[in-house]
Design an enzyme around this catalytic site. Sequence first.
Site, PDB file in Angstrom:
ATOM      1  CE  LYS A  14     -52.122  20.338  -7.207  1.00  0.00           C
ATOM      2  NZ  LYS A  14     -51.999  20.492  -5.750  1.00  0.00           N
ATOM      3  NE  ARG A  87     -54.174  26.394  -6.310  1.00  0.00           N
ATOM      4  CZ  ARG A  87     -52.954  25.865  -6.507  1.00  0.00           C
ATOM      5  NH1 ARG A  87     -52.532  25.612  -7.705  1.00  0.00           N
ATOM      6  NH2 ARG A  87     -52.194  25.602  -5.481  1.00  0.00           N
ATOM      7  NE  ARG A 126     -43.888  21.529  -1.692  1.00  0.00           N
ATOM      8  CZ  ARG A 126     -45.065  21.651  -2.319  1.00  0.00           C
ATOM      9  NH1 ARG A 126     -45.417  20.736  -3.208  1.00  0.00           N
ATOM     10  NH2 ARG A 126     -45.864  22.654  -2.065  1.00  0.00           N
ATOM     11  NE  ARG A 132     -43.870  25.890  -3.366  1.00  0.00           N
ATOM     12  CZ  ARG A 132     -44.978  25.370  -3.872  1.00  0.00           C
ATOM     13  NH1 ARG A 132     -44.899  24.310  -4.642  1.00  0.00           N
ATOM     14  NH2 ARG A 132     -46.148  25.892  -3.610  1.00  0.00           N
ATOM     15  NE  ARG A 144     -49.419  26.803  -0.285  1.00  0.00           N
ATOM     16  CZ  ARG A 144     -48.319  26.066  -0.156  1.00  0.00           C
ATOM     17  NH1 ARG A 144     -47.532  26.214   0.884  1.00  0.00           N
ATOM     18  NH2 ARG A 144     -48.019  25.195  -1.078  1.00  0.00           N
TER      19      ARG A 144
HETATM   20  P1  AMP Z   1     -48.732  25.454  -6.342  1.00  0.00           P
HETATM   21  O1  AMP Z   1     -47.312  25.305  -6.740  1.00  0.00           O
HETATM   22  O2  AMP Z   1     -49.685  24.804  -7.292  1.00  0.00           O
HETATM   23  O3  AMP Z   1     -48.965  25.029  -4.918  1.00  0.00           O
HETATM   24  O4  AMP Z   1     -49.061  27.018  -6.400  1.00  0.00           O
HETATM   25  C1  AMP Z   1     -48.359  27.957  -5.614  1.00  0.00           C
HETATM   26  C2  AMP Z   1     -49.152  29.245  -5.534  1.00  0.00           C
HETATM   27  O5  AMP Z   1     -49.303  29.796  -6.851  1.00  0.00           O
HETATM   28  C3  AMP Z   1     -50.564  29.117  -4.979  1.00  0.00           C
HETATM   29  O6  AMP Z   1     -50.595  29.146  -3.564  1.00  0.00           O
HETATM   30  C4  AMP Z   1     -51.229  30.346  -5.600  1.00  0.00           C
HETATM   31  O7  AMP Z   1     -50.842  31.521  -4.929  1.00  0.00           O
HETATM   32  C5  AMP Z   1     -50.593  30.390  -6.978  1.00  0.00           C
HETATM   33  N1  AMP Z   1     -51.369  29.600  -7.975  1.00  0.00           N
HETATM   34  C6  AMP Z   1     -50.988  28.462  -8.616  1.00  0.00           C
HETATM   35  N2  AMP Z   1     -51.945  28.024  -9.449  1.00  0.00           N
HETATM   36  C7  AMP Z   1     -52.978  28.893  -9.325  1.00  0.00           C
HETATM   37  C8  AMP Z   1     -54.277  28.968  -9.891  1.00  0.00           C
HETATM   38  N3  AMP Z   1     -54.725  28.059 -10.782  1.00  0.00           N
HETATM   39  N4  AMP Z   1     -55.070  30.007  -9.524  1.00  0.00           N
HETATM   40  C9  AMP Z   1     -54.646  30.936  -8.657  1.00  0.00           C
HETATM   41  N5  AMP Z   1     -53.446  30.917  -8.056  1.00  0.00           N
HETATM   42  C10 AMP Z   1     -52.600  29.905  -8.387  1.00  0.00           C
END
Ligand code: AMP
Length: 186
Positions: A14, A87, A126, A132, A144
């Site tokens: 994404k 989400r 990654r 990360r 996740r």
């Molecule tokens: P991402 O970079 O999108 O994979 O997000 C990393 C982490 O941020 C996720 O595993 C969640 O802990 C948190 N996070 C990101 N976006 C959301 C969302 N829309 N709702 C809840 N937690 C989020």
Amino acid sequence: MANLIFFGAPGAGKGTQAKMLAQELDLIHISTGDLLRIEVQNQTELGLIAKSYMEKGELVPDDVIISMVENIVKNATKGFILDGFPRTIPQAKALDEMLKKYNLKIDKVIFLDVPKDELVQRLLKRAQLEGRTDDQDPNVIENRINVYNEKTFPVLEFYQSLNKLVKINGVGEINEIYQAIKNAIN
Ligand code: AMP
């Protein structure tokens, strides 16, 4: 003015695709994960709350995320790509309300479909490239993906019922996938 949602599991691509498209179409790229990582890095109050969820691979509470997104959407002077939001079903409903309030709408939801084995391989790769912490531990990755299947995947149906969903095969060359996305939104 296009407003898009990029939807998919962790590691689906994404962020990569949203960044490219936002640049080409001059859209605001709103990645909730990136925004949260900045808060964590700056040790803000929000960052301190978010960190404990993120390092376990859990979702940050809806109300925190919703107000963070609303603050950007309400001031947006051009179209946007939401990456990693909504989400959960409550987030999707809150987004709907928010868009009504500001007289906006989502044009398309781009679902990048990638099988689980490939997701795990990509996240581990990654971890080495970007460092990360939530990519480094196989248990956190597993969590996740489980959280995605339980809480996020049902959001697809919500957009399917609104006829906004476009499913794209997320496996292949980055540029091929990018072209497929561009064809889908044209
Ligand atoms: P991402 O970079 O999108 O994979 O997000 C990393 C982490 O941020 C996720 O595993 C969640 O802990 C948190 N996070 C990101 N976006 C959301 C969302 N829309 N709702 C809840 N937690 C989020």
